[in-house]
Design a protein around this motif. Sequence first.
Motif, PDB file in Angstrom:
ATOM      1  N   ASP A  63       1.242  -4.054   3.301  1.00 52.43           N
ATOM      2  CA  ASP A  63       1.028  -3.220   2.114  1.00 52.43           C
ATOM      3  C   ASP A  63       0.796  -1.751   2.440  1.00 52.43           C
ATOM      4  O   ASP A  63       1.448  -0.875   1.894  1.00 52.43           O
ATOM      5  N   VAL A  64      -0.171  -1.484   3.305  1.00 56.24           N
ATOM      6  CA  VAL A  64      -0.623  -0.100   3.516  1.00 56.24           C
ATOM      7  C   VAL A  64      -0.815   0.157   5.005  1.00 56.24           C
ATOM      8  O   VAL A  64      -1.241  -0.735   5.744  1.00 56.24           O
ATOM      9  N   ALA A  65      -0.502   1.377   5.446  1.00 54.98           N
ATOM     10  CA  ALA A  65      -0.929   1.821   6.777  1.00 54.98           C
ATOM     11  C   ALA A  65      -1.707   3.119   6.596  1.00 54.98           C
ATOM     12  O   ALA A  65      -1.327   3.969   5.785  1.00 54.98           O
ATOM     13  N   ALA A  66      -2.821   3.254   7.323  1.00 54.10           N
ATOM     14  CA  ALA A  66      -3.626   4.481   7.279  1.00 54.10           C
ATOM     15  C   ALA A  66      -3.212   5.358   8.450  1.00 54.10           C
ATOM     16  O   ALA A  66      -3.222   4.918   9.606  1.00 54.10           O
ATOM     17  N   ILE A  67      -2.831   6.598   8.145  1.00 56.11           N
ATOM     18  CA  ILE A  67      -2.389   7.558   9.166  1.00 56.11           C
ATOM     19  C   ILE A  67      -3.561   8.470   9.522  1.00 56.11           C
ATOM     20  O   ILE A  67      -4.295   8.918   8.634  1.00 56.11           O
ATOM     21  N   ASP A  91       8.252   5.773  10.034  1.00 55.48           N
ATOM     22  CA  ASP A  91       9.364   4.825  10.221  1.00 55.48           C
ATOM     23  C   ASP A  91       8.864   3.524  10.826  1.00 55.48           C
ATOM     24  O   ASP A  91       9.279   2.434  10.442  1.00 55.48           O
ATOM     25  N   GLU A  92       7.960   3.620  11.812  1.00 59.90           N
ATOM     26  CA  GLU A  92       7.480   2.426  12.511  1.00 59.90           C
ATOM     27  C   GLU A  92       6.551   1.585  11.635  1.00 59.90           C
ATOM     28  O   GLU A  92       6.485   0.368  11.785  1.00 59.90           O
ATOM     29  N   ALA A  93       5.818   2.228  10.711  1.00 64.40           N
ATOM     30  CA  ALA A  93       4.802   1.499   9.939  1.00 64.40           C
ATOM     31  C   ALA A  93       5.432   0.370   9.122  1.00 64.40           C
ATOM     32  O   ALA A  93       4.934  -0.756   9.114  1.00 64.40           O
ATOM     33  N   GLY A  94       6.507   0.668   8.430  1.00 63.50           N
ATOM     34  CA  GLY A  94       7.202  -0.365   7.662  1.00 63.50           C
ATOM     35  C   GLY A  94       6.380  -0.956   6.528  1.00 63.50           C
ATOM     36  O   GLY A  94       6.654  -2.058   6.064  1.00 63.50           O
ATOM     37  N   THR A  95       5.355  -0.255   6.062  1.00 62.84           N
ATOM     38  CA  THR A  95       4.529  -0.748   4.959  1.00 62.84           C
ATOM     39  C   THR A  95       5.007  -0.116   3.639  1.00 62.84           C
ATOM     40  O   THR A  95       5.674   0.918   3.645  1.00 62.84           O
ATOM     41  N   ALA A  96       4.617  -0.748   2.536  1.00 57.15           N
ATOM     42  CA  ALA A  96       5.033  -0.242   1.220  1.00 57.15           C
ATOM     43  C   ALA A  96       4.397   1.117   0.930  1.00 57.15           C
ATOM     44  O   ALA A  96       4.985   1.946   0.235  1.00 57.15           O
ATOM     45  N   SER A  97       3.197   1.337   1.461  1.00 59.43           N
ATOM     46  CA  SER A  97       2.470   2.590   1.193  1.00 59.43           C
ATOM     47  C   SER A  97       1.825   3.105   2.471  1.00 59.43           C
ATOM     48  O   SER A  97       1.571   2.337   3.407  1.00 59.43           O
ATOM     49  N   ALA A 150     -13.257 -10.453   1.282  1.00 52.15           N
ATOM     50  CA  ALA A 150     -12.653 -10.617  -0.050  1.00 52.15           C
ATOM     51  C   ALA A 150     -12.924  -9.392  -0.928  1.00 52.15           C
ATOM     52  O   ALA A 150     -12.021  -8.874  -1.592  1.00 52.15           O
ATOM     53  N   LEU A 151     -14.167  -8.886  -0.907  1.00 55.52           N
ATOM     54  CA  LEU A 151     -14.503  -7.713  -1.725  1.00 55.52           C
ATOM     55  C   LEU A 151     -13.738  -6.484  -1.228  1.00 55.52           C
ATOM     56  O   LEU A 151     -13.207  -5.696  -2.021  1.00 55.52           O
ATOM     57  N   ASP A 152     -13.655  -6.339   0.097  1.00 50.85           N
ATOM     58  CA  ASP A 152     -12.945  -5.185   0.659  1.00 50.85           C
ATOM     59  C   ASP A 152     -11.472  -5.210   0.252  1.00 50.85           C
ATOM     60  O   ASP A 152     -10.907  -4.189  -0.122  1.00 50.85           O
ATOM     61  N   THR A 153     -10.845  -6.382   0.328  1.00 45.77           N
ATOM     62  CA  THR A 153      -9.421  -6.497  -0.001  1.00 45.77           C
ATOM     63  C   THR A 153      -9.190  -6.146  -1.473  1.00 45.77           C
ATOM     64  O   THR A 153      -8.253  -5.412  -1.815  1.00 45.77           O
ATOM     65  N   GLU A 154     -10.075  -6.642  -2.341  1.00 49.58           N
ATOM     66  CA  GLU A 154      -9.948  -6.378  -3.778  1.00 49.58           C
ATOM     67  C   GLU A 154     -10.107  -4.876  -4.075  1.00 49.58           C
ATOM     68  O   GLU A 154      -9.348  -4.305  -4.850  1.00 49.58           O
ATOM     69  N   VAL A 155     -11.058  -4.231  -3.417  1.00 50.80           N
ATOM     70  CA  VAL A 155     -11.369  -2.836  -3.723  1.00 50.80           C
ATOM     71  C   VAL A 155     -10.425  -1.878  -3.004  1.00 50.80           C
ATOM     72  O   VAL A 155      -9.978  -0.883  -3.571  1.00 50.80           O
ATOM     73  N   PHE A 156     -10.091  -2.181  -1.735  1.00 51.93           N
ATOM     74  CA  PHE A 156      -9.228  -1.273  -0.975  1.00 51.93           C
ATOM     75  C   PHE A 156      -7.761  -1.407  -1.385  1.00 51.93           C
ATOM     76  O   PHE A 156      -6.975  -0.481  -1.240  1.00 51.93           O
ATOM     77  N   GLY A 157      -7.384  -2.586  -1.883  1.00 49.13           N
ATOM     78  CA  GLY A 157      -5.998  -2.780  -2.319  1.00 49.13           C
ATOM     79  C   GLY A 157      -5.070  -3.213  -1.206  1.00 49.13           C
ATOM     80  O   GLY A 157      -3.847  -3.152  -1.352  1.00 49.13           O
ATOM     81  N   ALA A 158      -5.615  -3.657  -0.080  1.00 47.86           N
ATOM     82  CA  ALA A 158      -4.811  -4.193   1.032  1.00 47.86           C
ATOM     83  C   ALA A 158      -5.759  -4.981   1.931  1.00 47.86           C
ATOM     84  O   ALA A 158      -6.978  -4.746   1.907  1.00 47.86           O
ATOM     85  N   TYR A 253       1.591   7.861   0.087  1.00 47.38           N
ATOM     86  CA  TYR A 253       3.053   7.930   0.172  1.00 47.38           C
ATOM     87  C   TYR A 253       3.596   6.553  -0.199  1.00 47.38           C
ATOM     88  O   TYR A 253       2.987   5.537   0.137  1.00 47.38           O
ATOM     89  N   GLY A 254       4.730   6.531  -0.883  1.00 46.22           N
ATOM     90  CA  GLY A 254       5.354   5.250  -1.220  1.00 46.22           C
ATOM     91  C   GLY A 254       4.757   4.649  -2.472  1.00 46.22           C
ATOM     92  O   GLY A 254       4.327   5.360  -3.387  1.00 46.22           O
ATOM     93  N   GLU A 255       4.692   3.313  -2.509  1.00 47.54           N
ATOM     94  CA  GLU A 255       4.157   2.611  -3.684  1.00 47.54           C
ATOM     95  C   GLU A 255       2.708   3.038  -3.943  1.00 47.54           C
ATOM     96  O   GLU A 255       1.933   3.143  -2.984  1.00 47.54           O
ATOM     97  N   PRO A 256       2.326   3.240  -5.212  1.00 46.74           N
ATOM     98  CA  PRO A 256       0.906   3.531  -5.490  1.00 46.74           C
ATOM     99  C   PRO A 256       0.035   2.381  -4.958  1.00 46.74           C
ATOM    100  O   PRO A 256       0.387   1.211  -5.135  1.00 46.74           O
TER     101      PRO A 256
END
Length: 273
Positions: A63-67, A91-97, A150-158, A253-256
């Motif tokens: 889903d997401v990569a943090a740069i 290019d290497e990350a290959g994540t949606a956002s 579980a809480l982190d995934t719900e709140v962070f979105g990944a 960047y990419g998908e919201p």
Amino acid sequence: MDAPVRRLSIDDLPACQRLAEDREWGREDRKWRFLFSVGDVYGVDDGNGGLAATVVSTPYGKDVAAISMVLVAKRHERRGLGGRIMRHAMDEAGTASLCLTATEMGRPLYERLGFRTVGSCTTYTGEVDGPSGHGASVPATAADMPAVHALDTEVFGADRAQVVDGLPAFCETFNVVRDGSGIAGFGGVWRNDGRALVGPVVARDAGTALSLLDEIVPPGPVRLDIDHRHPELVAWAEKRGLSPFFSTTVMEYGEPIANDPARLFLPVAQALG
Ligand SMILES: CC(C)(COP(=O)(O)OP(=O)(O)OC[C@H]1O[C@@H](n2cnc3c(N)ncnc32)[C@H](O)[C@@H]1OP(=O)(O)O)[C@@H](O)C(=O)NCCC(=O)NCCS
């Protein structure tokens, strides 16, 4: 500066730190080591045994990569190296956002690459007296970690499983607020160059977040990276005598990213979201 971008290993840590110091950034040993353990670190050799540029990409599933740690040595700047190493990481990350927190110096580069601004952040620093509350939170145990995750995934979105699993060891304090049905929030503090860096703080509401802060922030020099969407944290920092140090721009960047900024009170680090 035609050397290729290569994947760095922990053996390159001293060169990364020399580059950071060249840009007046701290050595941040603990942070770099954590980033090497959870992220992909890239660099460009300068031909003299050092590094001309670095970037870290920390993937959270697909889903997401943090740069983070986008650094170009002063003597090599404004020749396209920042753009080249960023495009490689993207290019290497290959994540949606992708997400990052940009300094004023980095923001034009990211805008050119297609990143958009989603928020602002001000770093508060200063000396505090130490905990002013007790009893709302307890040190996290292994049994709390599935609920923290579980809480982190719900709140962070990944799904940041690797980062979340590493938090109890990375942080010097890592507390949870338990409620009848599970976890109402969690908060950590870790050491960065002699300062206590406060984060992550994720909680169901501001009251829970502030009671965590009152219990986990240790006496001495501290740093909080406060998103402008959380005026209650600014008020907390000002009440404790902290002052604004510098401001940054939160970009995507990419998908919201399907996150919930209202419950994301403080990042683990700007490098990790
Ligand atoms: C931000 C940073 C990484 C940029 O690195 P860089 O290698 O200078 O980046 P680039 O060369 O790709 O782009 C920088 C500028 O040089 C220009 N440039 C690129 N190639 C050029 C060339 N051949 N000749 C002249 N100018 C050029 C770009 O157009 C850009 O201009 P702008 O900033 O006015 O838009 C670097 O300044 C740095 O390390 N700063 C300190 C640390 C920091 O703040 N990092 C960002 C963290 S979020």
